[in-house]
Motif scaffolding. Structure first.
Motif, PDB file in Angstrom:
ATOM      1  N   GLY A 377      -5.175  -1.791   2.895  1.00  0.00           N
ATOM      2  CA  GLY A 377      -5.706  -1.751   1.468  1.00  0.00           C
ATOM      3  C   GLY A 377      -4.749  -1.292   0.658  1.00  0.00           C
ATOM      4  N   PHE A 378      -4.204   0.072   1.310  1.00  0.00           N
ATOM      5  CA  PHE A 378      -3.114   0.633   0.430  1.00  0.00           C
ATOM      6  C   PHE A 378      -2.117  -0.222  -0.273  1.00  0.00           C
ATOM      7  N   LEU A 379      -1.460  -0.976   0.829  1.00  0.00           N
ATOM      8  CA  LEU A 379      -0.414  -1.980   0.490  1.00  0.00           C
ATOM      9  C   LEU A 379      -0.859  -3.025  -0.341  1.00  0.00           C
ATOM     10  N   PHE A 380      -2.157  -3.323  -0.268  1.00  0.00           N
ATOM     11  CA  PHE A 380      -2.522  -4.462  -1.293  1.00  0.00           C
ATOM     12  C   PHE A 380      -2.771  -3.949  -2.620  1.00  0.00           C
ATOM     13  N   ALA A 381      -3.024  -2.750  -2.769  1.00  0.00           N
ATOM     14  CA  ALA A 381      -3.383  -2.258  -4.025  1.00  0.00           C
ATOM     15  C   ALA A 381      -1.993  -1.422  -4.701  1.00  0.00           C
ATOM     16  N   MET A 382      -0.891  -1.482  -4.022  1.00  0.00           N
ATOM     17  CA  MET A 382       0.337  -0.827  -4.480  1.00  0.00           C
ATOM     18  C   MET A 382       0.443  -1.333  -5.615  1.00  0.00           C
ATOM     19  N   THR A 405       1.835  -8.928   0.810  1.00  0.00           N
ATOM     20  CA  THR A 405       2.201 -10.053   1.931  1.00  0.00           C
ATOM     21  C   THR A 405       2.043  -8.993   3.256  1.00  0.00           C
ATOM     22  N   PHE A 406       2.644  -8.089   3.604  1.00  0.00           N
ATOM     23  CA  PHE A 406       2.702  -7.167   4.757  1.00  0.00           C
ATOM     24  C   PHE A 406       1.408  -6.613   5.154  1.00  0.00           C
ATOM     25  N   SER A 407       0.462  -6.421   3.806  1.00  0.00           N
ATOM     26  CA  SER A 407      -0.772  -5.986   4.153  1.00  0.00           C
ATOM     27  C   SER A 407      -1.728  -6.928   5.042  1.00  0.00           C
ATOM     28  N   ILE A 408      -1.481  -8.142   4.974  1.00  0.00           N
ATOM     29  CA  ILE A 408      -2.131  -9.212   5.936  1.00  0.00           C
ATOM     30  C   ILE A 408      -1.785  -8.650   7.434  1.00  0.00           C
ATOM     31  N   ALA A 409      -0.520  -8.266   7.432  1.00  0.00           N
ATOM     32  CA  ALA A 409      -0.158  -7.861   8.941  1.00  0.00           C
ATOM     33  C   ALA A 409      -0.888  -6.724   9.500  1.00  0.00           C
ATOM     34  N   PHE A 410      -1.082  -5.687   8.816  1.00  0.00           N
ATOM     35  CA  PHE A 410      -1.535  -4.507   9.093  1.00  0.00           C
ATOM     36  C   PHE A 410      -3.062  -4.784   9.105  1.00  0.00           C
ATOM     37  N   LEU A 411      -3.819  -5.522   8.422  1.00  0.00           N
ATOM     38  CA  LEU A 411      -5.091  -5.796   8.607  1.00  0.00           C
ATOM     39  C   LEU A 411      -5.466  -6.395   9.993  1.00  0.00           C
ATOM     40  N   LEU A 412      -4.575  -7.671  10.397  1.00  0.00           N
ATOM     41  CA  LEU A 412      -4.696  -8.189  11.604  1.00  0.00           C
ATOM     42  C   LEU A 412      -4.587  -7.176  12.761  1.00  0.00           C
ATOM     43  N   LEU A 413      -3.466  -6.416  12.695  1.00  0.00           N
ATOM     44  CA  LEU A 413      -3.204  -5.253  13.627  1.00  0.00           C
ATOM     45  C   LEU A 413      -4.430  -4.312  13.796  1.00  0.00           C
ATOM     46  N   GLY A 414      -5.316  -4.040  12.592  1.00  0.00           N
ATOM     47  CA  GLY A 414      -6.112  -3.278  12.508  1.00  0.00           C
ATOM     48  C   GLY A 414      -7.610  -3.749  13.250  1.00  0.00           C
TER      49      GLY A 414
END
Length: 576
Positions: A377-382, A405-414
């Motif tokens: 969420g932080f990456l998406f809002a950055m 773009t990379f926020s998607i990766a950390f969302l999936l990992l979470g």
């Protein structure tokens, strides 16, 4: 099929899939950008100067003997250069080989120490390959990963195996010697306590105390003899000053704060508890896994051989390293593998003795999963935060372009870590591994250009080929020598008088500076401007810079400075 072939086939199956998975990930990461200043570039600079100057015995940096490092890593780099030619590909492949060896040695060590708990041996390498700090530091062309191999190999020699209870003393001594030739006397700190406390964890040592300590001492003497076989001729070859630094100040200056040296020493003095407060970072993601702490807290006697071994290794070694003045996170890299060995054993015990704790969802990876989703969420809002000036700085400004773009990766990992399914340890390890790969890729795409010194190195290489003397203001760490294939030392200018003297003696010379921000004069008179981390690198004509420092107007340059990357006016400031 013969018994040996069956055993080999079983061993190879034990390496699947964690070893090929880690190898592919680390190859992608280590070749995603060039060697990192200042760690990798300094190592390559020393290897290059030894190579081009034919200094096979004494390491050199910037034309002077380099007493802070011993030569084994440089020799291994040279071995590849003899075969493949000079370049940075082989040194990086070499680091990957060191990393593979580390994981395999840890796997074998866990199998030896937990013969009745195969689950511990199965997860130990998974856990080690997911350590975020160890992964990132393992991408550097440095000495510590090779040191880890020497430490784990030496400790493996002390452990009993089927058909042989007595340690392999000769190999133990040879690996101690290899470690000493990799990092110096600190190698002994990493292996001495498992040996000294051997009767607490090793049955053969309890029954044969005299042979354990006598032959162990002889093995250590063999290792020291290997170090001295290099150090004594190297000391005489390098001269009196080098010999004094090699045999005294480069070690004593790290152990005791305040030791006087004739040259600046990279001693890194820090307070006693610095390592302790750093443990959550060094052991992440497992430091944020509640089940790991429960497993350690619920350990009870009788302890497994592997648990006793790990405690005899980690506890006294950690205390001694905390007492030593000089501290860096990577000094504890061997003990990070030991911590994963201890944790794997503790988790195996928890699974067998306390099923309620072993399967409780709220002790699982959900906390790390929530953290990963929050980070997404932080990456998406950055981009919004940067555009509204709520966030500003080197990292935020650079990362914002790709953060969504990379926020998607950390969302999936979470989400993966929130799932209440089997294989929790491996899921956490895989998520940690792919998480650090994502962060490294994000760094490469957005911030690497601020670490890439290729433009300056190319300019200096051309200047040297045209016989222009080169100087730098302040301390020089070898960051340009390998990339530019420089063959002459760069003069270090410590004050304004040194700059004026250099300009007078070398009117065709160049001077490199590291300003916090780029002044208007640099935009008009400099030869090259490029960002470097949170500051800048500016290359000047020596007379031009000398005139500006004394308030005189220099001659107008024939062309404007080269700027890397193409800069706008807003880039020139305290936050490049």
């Amino acid at each position: 099929m013969s018994t040996n072939k069956i055993r080999l086939s079983k061993d190879l199956r034990g390496l699947w899939p964690w070893l090929p998975l880690w190898t592919v990930v680390v190859l992608l990461a280590i070749f995603s950008h060039g060697p990192m200043p200042l760690y990798s570039t300094r190592t390559l600079a020393v290897a290059w100067e030894m190579w081009q100057g034919h200094h096979w015995l004494v390491p050199y940096i910037n034309g002077e003997p380099y007493s802070e490092k011993v030569p084994l890593l440089f020799w291994l780099i040279h071995a590849g250069w003899f075969v493949f030619g000079v370049g940075d590909v082989w040194p990086r492949i070499l680091e990957v080989i060191f990393g593979v060896t580390q994981l395999v040695l840890l796997w074998v060590l866990a199998r030896r120490l937990f013969p009745g708990r195969p689950w511990a041996a199965g997860v130990a390498p998974w856990m080690a390959m997911a350590l975020a700090y160890a992964f990132f530091f393992g991408l550097q062309i440095m000495y510590e990963v090779l040191l880890v191999d020497c430490v784990l190999g030496a400790l493996l020699c002390l452990t009993p195996k089927t058909g042989r209870a007595e340690p392999r003393w000769l190999l133990f001594g040879l690996l101690i010697g290899a470690g000493l030739l990799t990092k110096g006397p600190v190698m002994l700190l990493h292996i001495v306590f498992p040996w000294l406390l051997g009767p607490l964890w090793n049955e053969w040592a309890r029954d044969n105390r005299g042979r354990w300590y006598t032959r162990g001492a002889l093995s250590i003497l063999l290792g020291l003899a290997m170090l001295l076989a290099w150090a004594i001729p190297a000391g005489f070859s390098g001269g009196d000053a080098y010999r004094h630094r090699l045999f005294f100040t480069q070690t004593a200056g790290r152990v005791v704060n305040g030791v006087q040296t004739d040259q600046k020493l990279q001693s890194h003095p820090r307070w006693f508890g610095w390592y302790f407060i750093s443990l959550p970072l060094l052991l992440f993601p497992f430091s944020a896994w509640p089940r790991a702490w429960v497993a350690l807290a619920t350990l009870r006697k009788p302890l497994d051989t592997g648990v006793r071994f790990a405690l005899c290794w980690l506890v006294p070694t950690f205390i001694v390293f905390s007492i030593v003045s000089g501290k860096q996170w990577y000094y504890l890299l061997p003990e990070m593998s030991g911590a994963m060995l201890l944790l794997a054993g503790a988790m195996a015990v928890l699974r067998e003795r306390n099923n309620a704790f072993a399967e409780n969802y709220w002790l699982g990876t959900w906390l790390i999963g929530v953290g990963s989703i929050a980070f997404a969420g932080f990456l998406f809002a950055m981009p919004y935060l940067v555009a509204d000036r709520h966030l500003h700085g080197l990292w935020f400004d650079g990362v914002a372009a790709y953060s969504r773009t990379f926020s998607i990766a950390f969302l999936l990992l979470g989400c993966l870590l929130l799932l209440p399914v089997r294989g929790e340890t491996r899921r956490l390890s895989a998520a940690g591994l792919f998480g650090v790969l994502a962060l490294n890729t994000l760094f490469t795409l957005t911030v690497w250009h601020r670490y890439d010194l290729s433009p300056t190195s190319a300019l200096l290489a051309n200047a040297e080929s045209d016989r222009h003397p080169i100087a730098i203001e302040g301390n020089y760490e070898g960051e340009f020598h390998f990339a530019g294939r420089l063959t002459q030392p760069i003069t270090e200018l410590r004050d304004g008088h040194a700059l004026q003297a250099f300009a007078e003696a070398h009117p065709d010379g160049l001077v490199v500076t590291h300003p916090e921000k780029v002044e208007t004069s640099a935009q008009r008179y400099a030869l090259l401007i490029q960002p470097f981390r949170s500051t800048w690198v500016v290359v000047w004509s020596a007379p031009t810079l000398a005139n500006l420092r004394t308030g005189r107007t220099p001659t107008e340059p024939p062309q404007p400075p080269q700027v890397f990357p193409t800069a706008t006016d807003t880039q020139y400031g305290a936050h490049p």
